[in-house]
Every structure is written in C-alpha cells, then in structure tokens.
Design a protein around this motif. Structure first.
Motif, PDB file in Angstrom:
ATOM      1  N   LEU A 146       9.918  51.643  32.423  1.00 26.59           N
ATOM      2  CA  LEU A 146      10.375  51.830  33.793  1.00 26.59           C
ATOM      3  C   LEU A 146      11.867  51.604  33.847  1.00 26.59           C
ATOM      4  CD1 LEU A 146      10.095  51.873  36.984  1.00 26.59           C
ATOM      5  CD2 LEU A 146       9.799  49.379  36.795  1.00 26.59           C
ATOM      6  N   SER A 147      12.580  52.497  34.541  1.00 33.93           N
ATOM      7  CA  SER A 147      13.996  52.238  34.826  1.00 33.93           C
ATOM      8  C   SER A 147      14.173  52.046  36.334  1.00 33.93           C
ATOM      9  CB  SER A 147      14.889  53.377  34.318  1.00 33.93           C
ATOM     10  OG  SER A 147      14.619  54.589  34.982  1.00 33.93           O
ATOM     11  N   THR A 148      14.879  50.993  36.685  1.00 36.12           N
ATOM     12  CA  THR A 148      15.156  50.670  38.084  1.00 36.12           C
ATOM     13  C   THR A 148      16.368  49.763  38.141  1.00 36.12           C
ATOM     14  OG1 THR A 148      14.256  49.690  40.129  1.00 36.12           O
ATOM     15  CG2 THR A 148      13.600  48.667  38.055  1.00 36.12           C
ATOM     16  N   HIS A 149      16.996  49.698  39.329  1.00 40.30           N
ATOM     17  CA  HIS A 149      18.086  48.749  39.558  1.00 40.30           C
ATOM     18  C   HIS A 149      17.643  47.649  40.524  1.00 40.30           C
ATOM     19  CE1 HIS A 149      19.962  52.765  38.845  1.00 40.30           C
ATOM     20  NE2 HIS A 149      20.737  52.078  38.040  1.00 40.30           N
ATOM     21  N   THR A 150      16.352  47.633  40.894  1.00 42.33           N
ATOM     22  CA  THR A 150      15.883  46.809  41.998  1.00 42.33           C
ATOM     23  C   THR A 150      14.802  45.836  41.551  1.00 42.33           C
ATOM     24  OG1 THR A 150      16.338  48.682  43.473  1.00 42.33           O
ATOM     25  CG2 THR A 150      15.014  46.882  44.366  1.00 42.33           C
ATOM     26  N   PRO A 151      15.060  44.525  41.577  1.00 40.13           N
ATOM     27  CA  PRO A 151      14.049  43.566  41.144  1.00 40.13           C
ATOM     28  C   PRO A 151      12.719  43.714  41.868  1.00 40.13           C
ATOM     29  CG  PRO A 151      16.167  42.476  41.385  1.00 40.13           C
ATOM     30  CD  PRO A 151      16.337  43.867  41.923  1.00 40.13           C
ATOM     31  N   ASN A 170      21.459  44.545  43.336  1.00 44.46           N
ATOM     32  CA  ASN A 170      20.270  44.347  44.152  1.00 44.46           C
ATOM     33  C   ASN A 170      19.576  43.045  43.770  1.00 44.46           C
ATOM     34  OD1 ASN A 170      20.716  46.920  45.252  1.00 44.46           O
ATOM     35  ND2 ASN A 170      19.531  47.895  43.639  1.00 44.46           N
ATOM     36  N   GLY A 171      19.152  42.298  44.768  1.00 44.67           N
ATOM     37  CA  GLY A 171      18.464  41.047  44.527  1.00 44.67           C
ATOM     38  C   GLY A 171      19.432  39.888  44.376  1.00 44.67           C
TER      39      GLY A 171
END
Length: 364
Positions: A150-155, A187-188
């Motif tokens: 999974l790729s994301t910038h959001t915890p 983010n987070g």
C-alpha cells in the motif's frame, strides 16, 4: 551495502533503494548506466511509481537479465497512457496499464503489487467498488504478484487498511518535516505517525520510504521548514532509524546521484547525525525518544536507543521485541543514573528515569 530482512516475505532488501520520480528525464544510455551502477553496488530494490513512462523501458533494458536479483514495487492505479504519471481507479485502465508495465519491464511477475496512493476513505472505497482490489488479489492468487503493498501519505488510511490484514509492505512518506507537521504531506501528528511505524514493525509489515528529502525542500535552507538545510545523509539516517523501515528510496536522475547516495555508507557518524532537530521539534514530540543515539556513548555501556526501541515495540504488541531486548549485553537495570544521557538528549528525554521504567517492564 547494508541489508534488512523483511519479516513477512524473507526478502533481503538494501537499505537504500531507488526512487524513480526523475529518471524518466534522462536519456536512455545515462539512465541505464545509473541503474547498473546502483545494482553493481548492491542496490536491489526499486519503486516504480515514476513521473514518466520511459522509466519502465529503462528498467527493462537494465535488469531483464538480472530480474531475480531485483525487487520491484509496481502500482495498481498508476496510469501512464499519456506518457506522464496519472492516477486512476478505473479497472480496465488498471488492467491495460499493468499489462503494459510488465511488457516494458520485460518480466512476468511483480514482487510487491501496490494498492496505489490512497489518501482518503473515498479513495479506498472506490478502489474496492471498482474491482481494482479484487483484480490485484487475483493476480496474487495466480502468482503474478508475490506480495501486496500500500502507498499512502496518511496514517489514518494506513491504519484502516492494516486492519484488513491485506498488506505486507507500506510505502510511506517519512522525513523530519512531515513527522513534525511541516510540508504538503505532513498528515497526522508526530504521535500518530510514530504509532504507525511501531505497528508496522510489530506486525512484520515492511516500510519503504518515499519523499525522504520532502521533494528536495529539506536540502535547501530557503525552503527547509527548519530554517537550515539538512543533508541527504541526515535525512536517510533519520528515516532508517524509524521502526519498521526497511529501505529508503531517494529519486535519482543519473549515475552521479547514485554515487552520491552510496557515499552514505562511508560517511562519518557526525555526517549522519540529525540531533539538531531536537531544537525545532514541536512540543508534542519533546520527551519522546526517536532512537537517534545522540546520547551515546553511555558510561555504563547501554545501547540506549535500542533499549528504548525494543520497549516501545513490546508495548505496541511486537511479540519478538522482548526477546531482542533480553539478548542485549546490557539492560535498562544496569543504568547507574549518572545523567550523561539526560544532558545530551536533544529531544529532552529524561533517559535515566525511563531506564527505571523499562527495567520494571522487562524485569531487568
């Protein structure tokens, strides 16, 4: 080269890998030269969420005969039909793009097939409802995809998908700016982000780090949120010190930049030392050990960073952390309370007090 072993997959992964954001800007000869230089110096991991379609052909030419030695992250949702990067959750486009990527890479399998770039709950719902997730899982069942990422910038999104038990790998943006709420993808909170890293370590989910330099902003005093430039080596060491991290993926354009990255391994400890961040950390990050080891050397021979790390991981549910702690030659109970570490900690952790807490937790 240094390597870390993925707890779930068993892959032995170079701690510096290849980001591909910029290599499409190079001519083929120079790009292939850079890729082969990386391989010859032990780099065996690459992410293929790139800015331009030419990257895939470059990789195919460089590594077709070396495929088993390399590990690729390929993204189900990246779209290059225009020749430049795009994002999609349209199932037919995803299928067409994956077929094209495999042909261009001259391979018939993907090491890590990624749920690509989800940053909202709506993205995740669309990925499922449009059938893209089912397609990715079917490719894994068939053996074309070996592991799911999974790729994301959001915890918050990372935690949500971790709850599903689907993924072996997380691609996440880790750098001092984002961890301290500075930058477009910050983010987070610091605590939420560190909780995510610890959870990944505890559950054996490997982290590959994107944007270690915050798109270059951290490397320039004029754009750095800290008012001073950090070095690439400080940023790389910062990311590698986070729980769960297996590899850091800086973008490269040419052989010269590959050579610069390789200099990390011969750099002196002070060139990697990022303790200056302690003076700019937000109040919610002060008092938390980040395992930077700036407190070393301990007069009693304790590895304070590792002791803290194993304690935090054990508290987060890592079943192996206590065993790792007990195998250390010196334990928290061996602390004499001299205060040397307290005076040196840039993040104002009272380590002598924390050692008593940790000794009580582990019983020694």
């Amino acid at each position: 080269m240094e390597y870390r072993v993925h707890q779930k997959t068993g892959d032995r992964i170079s701690v510096i890998g290849l980001g591909t954001s910029y290599i499409a800007e190079a001519e083929e000869k120079g790009a292939v030269q850079a890729l082969l230089l990386a391989y010859e110096n032990g780099i065996n991991f690459a992410d293929l969420a790139t800015a331009g379609a030419k990257t895939f052909a470059y990789y195919g030419k460089a590594f077709a005969g070396l495929r088993e030695a390399m590990r690729y992250q390929v993204h189900f949702g990246a779209n290059y039909e225009t020749g430049e990067y795009g994002w999609t959750t349209d199932l037919e486009k995803v299928k067409t793009q994956i077929d094209w990527m495999l042909r261009s890479l001259q391979t018939d399998y993907v090491d890590y097939g990624f749920i690509h770039c989800l940053d909202t709950v709506q993205d995740w719902l669309a990925y499922q409802e449009n059938g893209v997730l089912d397609y990715l899982l079917e490719m894994k069942k068939q053996g074309t995809v070996r592991h799911i990422g999974l790729s994301t910038h959001t915890p918050e999104i990372a935690e949500l998908i971790l709850n599903e038990g689907l993924i072996d790998q997380l691609m996440f943006s880790i750098n001092p700016g984002y961890d301290y709420r500075q930058g477009d993808y910050a983010n987070g909170s610091p605590k939420e982000r560190m909780h995510l890293y610890r959870r990944c370590e505890a559950q054996g989910v490997g982290i590959s780090v994107m944007k270690p330099f915050s798109g270059g902003q951290l490397l320039n005093a004029k754009t750095s949120p800290f008012g001073r430039a950090l070095t690439p080596y400080q940023c790389i060491q910062y990311a590698l010190d986070k729980p769960g991290v297996l590899t850091v993926l800086p973008g490269i354009r040419n052989a010269q930049q590959v050579q610069q990255l390789l200099g990390f391994f011969s750099a002196a400890p002070e060139e990697r030392d990022y303790s200056i961040l302690g003076s700019v950390a937000p109040s919610e990050a002060v008092g938390s050990c980040v395992y930077c080891n700036h407190c070393q050397p301990c007069p009693s021979g304790l590895n304070i960073g590792l002791i803290n790390k194993y304690y935090d991981l054990a508290a987060a549910g890592d079943s192996m952390a206590a065993d790792h702690y007990l195998k250390l030659t010196r334990h928290a109970g061996d602390c004499t309370g001299c205060g040397h570490c307290d005076s040196r900690c840039p993040f104002k952790v009272i380590q002598s007090k924390r050692m008593k807490q940790i000794a009580g937790y582990f019983g020694k």
